[in-house]
Design an enzyme around this catalytic site. Sequence first.
Site, PDB file in Angstrom:
ATOM      1  CE  LYS A  29      39.742  47.577  45.452  1.00 11.28           C
ATOM      2  NZ  LYS A  29      40.732  46.519  45.178  1.00 11.28           N
ATOM      3  CG  ASN A  30      40.326  46.450  41.498  1.00 14.60           C
ATOM      4  OD1 ASN A  30      40.944  46.825  42.488  1.00 14.60           O
ATOM      5  ND2 ASN A  30      39.492  45.413  41.509  1.00 14.60           N
ATOM      6  CB  CYS A 124      44.928  37.707  50.316  1.00 14.79           C
ATOM      7  SG  CYS A 124      43.952  37.466  48.864  1.00 14.79           S
ATOM      8  NE  ARG A 129      44.336  37.775  44.703  1.00 19.37           N
ATOM      9  CZ  ARG A 129      43.840  38.988  44.940  1.00 19.37           C
ATOM     10  NH1 ARG A 129      43.500  39.327  46.166  1.00 19.37           N
ATOM     11  NH2 ARG A 129      43.711  39.864  43.968  1.00 19.37           N
ATOM     12  CG  ASP A 321      36.303  41.801  42.391  1.00 20.78           C
ATOM     13  OD1 ASP A 321      36.809  40.816  42.963  1.00 20.78           O
ATOM     14  OD2 ASP A 321      36.977  42.665  41.805  1.00 20.78           O
ATOM     15  NE  ARG A 413      42.696  46.183  51.024  1.00 21.63           N
ATOM     16  CZ  ARG A 413      43.560  45.219  50.829  1.00 21.63           C
ATOM     17  NH1 ARG A 413      43.637  44.232  51.699  1.00 21.63           N
ATOM     18  NH2 ARG A 413      44.341  45.214  49.778  1.00 21.63           N
TER      19      ARG A 413
HETATM   20  N1  EPU Z   1      46.696  33.812  38.995  1.00 22.41           N
HETATM   21  C1  EPU Z   1      47.696  32.880  38.911  1.00 22.41           C
HETATM   22  N2  EPU Z   1      48.944  33.306  38.576  1.00 22.41           N
HETATM   23  C2  EPU Z   1      49.215  34.618  38.326  1.00 22.41           C
HETATM   24  C3  EPU Z   1      48.168  35.567  38.409  1.00 22.41           C
HETATM   25  C4  EPU Z   1      46.915  35.124  38.749  1.00 22.41           C
HETATM   26  O1  EPU Z   1      47.490  31.700  39.149  1.00 22.41           O
HETATM   27  O2  EPU Z   1      50.380  34.951  38.023  1.00 22.41           O
HETATM   28  C5  EPU Z   1      45.335  33.356  39.383  1.00 22.41           C
HETATM   29  C6  EPU Z   1      44.947  33.938  40.744  1.00 22.41           C
HETATM   30  O3  EPU Z   1      45.472  33.164  41.792  1.00 22.41           O
HETATM   31  C7  EPU Z   1      43.453  33.921  40.674  1.00 22.41           C
HETATM   32  C8  EPU Z   1      43.156  34.196  39.198  1.00 22.41           C
HETATM   33  O4  EPU Z   1      44.376  33.880  38.495  1.00 22.41           O
HETATM   34  O5  EPU Z   1      42.964  32.653  41.014  1.00 22.41           O
HETATM   35  C9  EPU Z   1      42.733  35.612  38.892  1.00 22.41           C
HETATM   36  O6  EPU Z   1      43.736  36.521  39.291  1.00 22.41           O
HETATM   37  P1  EPU Z   1      44.029  37.905  38.554  1.00 22.41           P
HETATM   38  O7  EPU Z   1      45.499  38.029  38.356  1.00 22.41           O
HETATM   39  O8  EPU Z   1      43.144  38.061  37.363  1.00 22.41           O
HETATM   40  O9  EPU Z   1      43.559  38.922  39.674  1.00 22.41           O
HETATM   41  P2  EPU Z   1      44.370  40.117  40.328  1.00 22.41           P
HETATM   42  O10 EPU Z   1      44.983  40.951  39.260  1.00 22.41           O
HETATM   43  O11 EPU Z   1      45.223  39.623  41.422  1.00 22.41           O
HETATM   44  C10 EPU Z   1      42.307  41.718  40.168  1.00 22.41           C
HETATM   45  C11 EPU Z   1      41.539  42.584  41.133  1.00 22.41           C
HETATM   46  C12 EPU Z   1      40.728  41.705  42.074  1.00 22.41           C
HETATM   47  C13 EPU Z   1      39.790  40.840  41.233  1.00 22.41           C
HETATM   48  C14 EPU Z   1      40.585  40.022  40.214  1.00 22.41           C
HETATM   49  C15 EPU Z   1      39.734  39.204  39.276  1.00 22.41           C
HETATM   50  C16 EPU Z   1      43.014  44.494  41.309  1.00 22.41           C
HETATM   51  C17 EPU Z   1      43.909  45.320  42.141  1.00 22.41           C
HETATM   52  N3  EPU Z   1      42.471  43.410  41.873  1.00 22.41           N
HETATM   53  O12 EPU Z   1      43.185  40.924  40.977  1.00 22.41           O
HETATM   54  O13 EPU Z   1      39.954  42.599  42.864  1.00 22.41           O
HETATM   55  O14 EPU Z   1      39.071  39.972  42.074  1.00 22.41           O
HETATM   56  O15 EPU Z   1      41.395  40.925  39.408  1.00 22.41           O
HETATM   57  O16 EPU Z   1      38.863  40.011  38.572  1.00 22.41           O
HETATM   58  O17 EPU Z   1      42.759  44.810  40.153  1.00 22.41           O
HETATM   59  C18 EPU Z   1      38.773  43.348  44.759  1.00 22.41           C
HETATM   60  O18 EPU Z   1      38.728  44.468  44.233  1.00 22.41           O
HETATM   61  O19 EPU Z   1      38.090  43.044  45.777  1.00 22.41           O
HETATM   62  C19 EPU Z   1      39.646  42.328  44.177  1.00 22.41           C
HETATM   63  C20 EPU Z   1      40.048  41.249  44.858  1.00 22.41           C
END
Ligand code: EPU
Length: 437
Positions: A29-30, A124, A129, A321, A413
């Site tokens: 998915k990701n 969320c 986030r 995750d 999801r």
């Molecule tokens: N963060 C910030 N500022 C930003 C971006 C991120 O502070 O601009 C913080 C977030 O708040 C969080 C941490 O950095 O505390 C990690 O966030 P990241 O951006 O790495 O995660 P994401 O891209 O929002 C993806 C996956 C998540 C997974 C995380 C971490 C997708 C669509 N989602 O989210 O997947 O937990 O990376 O590996 O790729 C799931 O599949 O259940 C899921 C939540």
Amino acid sequence: MGSVFLKMYKMKVRGVASLKGRVNTQGAKNAALPIMASCLLLKGQKMILDNVPNLQDIDTMTDLLRAMGVSVSRDKGTMTFDVPEDVSCEAPEHLVRKMRASSLVLGPLVARYGRAVVSMPGGCSIGSRPIDLHLKGLVKMGAKIEMRNGFVHASAKRLRGCRIYLDFPSVGATENLMMAAAFATGETIIENTAREPEIDNLATVLRGMGVKVDAEGAGCVRIRGVGETQDCRERVIPDRIEACTYILAGVMTGGEVTVDDVVPEHIDALLAKLEEAGVSFSVLPTAGNGAGYSVAVYPNITKKLRPISIKTMPFPGFPTDMQPLIVAALTKSSGVSLVEENLFQARFLYAGELNRMGADIDIKNNTAVIRGVNSLDGAVVAATDLRAGAALILAGLASEGESSVENMEYVFRGYENIDAKLRAIGADVALEAADQS
Ligand code: EPU
């Protein structure tokens, strides 16, 4: 797509049967979501994507791309994206609210059209986030960002290549900025990037479009922007989190489960911890699939897992995750395990639900203290997010009696056909429409 996504469902899970058999891993998915967003870099061209899982989040990204004018079709696991010469640069609020990953259209839109209006994703259930790192990187590339009425308005004549240092190796920021850099002038060097396997999958797609991407250096991605793109075709990598869910289903039920289409180095963190916990498993080439690997888990000789300590970290560390899944597995270990969550603020909401099933988990700041118990009891529990839902199903499989896992919408999801896949390895599970009083 399946109407299963439109109704409210719960899963009835009857526990304690040892699972036995083979499961094939779905596409990730990701990895699929950012790659789908990257089709907005094409103009009058086509992207074909194989091994796309059939999930609610994929439907949401499909709706978003369609709302922008992309023609999207699906034939089993293969999706085709026909991108017109011009698209709408606005991501509707209701779709961004439904799924944070919708904000991944920001980078490609600003890169290709010099403009994007995307609703600010809210918090969320796993914590606040923000997308500040995405925006900071775009500003460094010359974009003008304004926040108005809950929307991000981004604009730029043409983004310019530069050096960007990410304060944290955010997966989404790395992906958004890689896509933004695809049309920037000169070279963009992004440092302290995420190193998750999904990043490499996106890099391969961008290369297929004609963009020069060097993502070989750990934590550094170099991109040379292009003036034109081309049709491309790529395969989505296997879903490491889904694979580990079925591996743990085998472990928790003392069963013998083989999970096919796994990339072992993507799940090293879990395998290392399972070894420490005393689980017997092997990694072997998948029969009949030249390049693929399978992971087989065998009944535990010592019966109980040994207690272990885990800290979640960006890849190649232990993934956040998988955190709820391993906590579920450790509820029946032979001692006290510690699991520290370092990525998200609120990712232990499900622990209270596991305690309703007889687990003994205390949350102290960002650490779950899990005292192993002899048995879990079936109970009515509710998923608080996607991975929490999967963890409750795993606990239900390892419980005495029947459980009912509510809010299955979260689970849909990220898990394709989870009920059928579990039944195929001997689980007694059934989806039921939830009462909507
Ligand atoms: N963060 C910030 N500022 C930003 C971006 C991120 O502070 O601009 C913080 C977030 O708040 C969080 C941490 O950095 O505390 C990690 O966030 P990241 O951006 O790495 O995660 P994401 O891209 O929002 C993806 C996956 C998540 C997974 C995380 C971490 C997708 C669509 N989602 O989210 O997947 O937990 O990376 O590996 O790729 C799931 O599949 O259940 C899921 C939540």
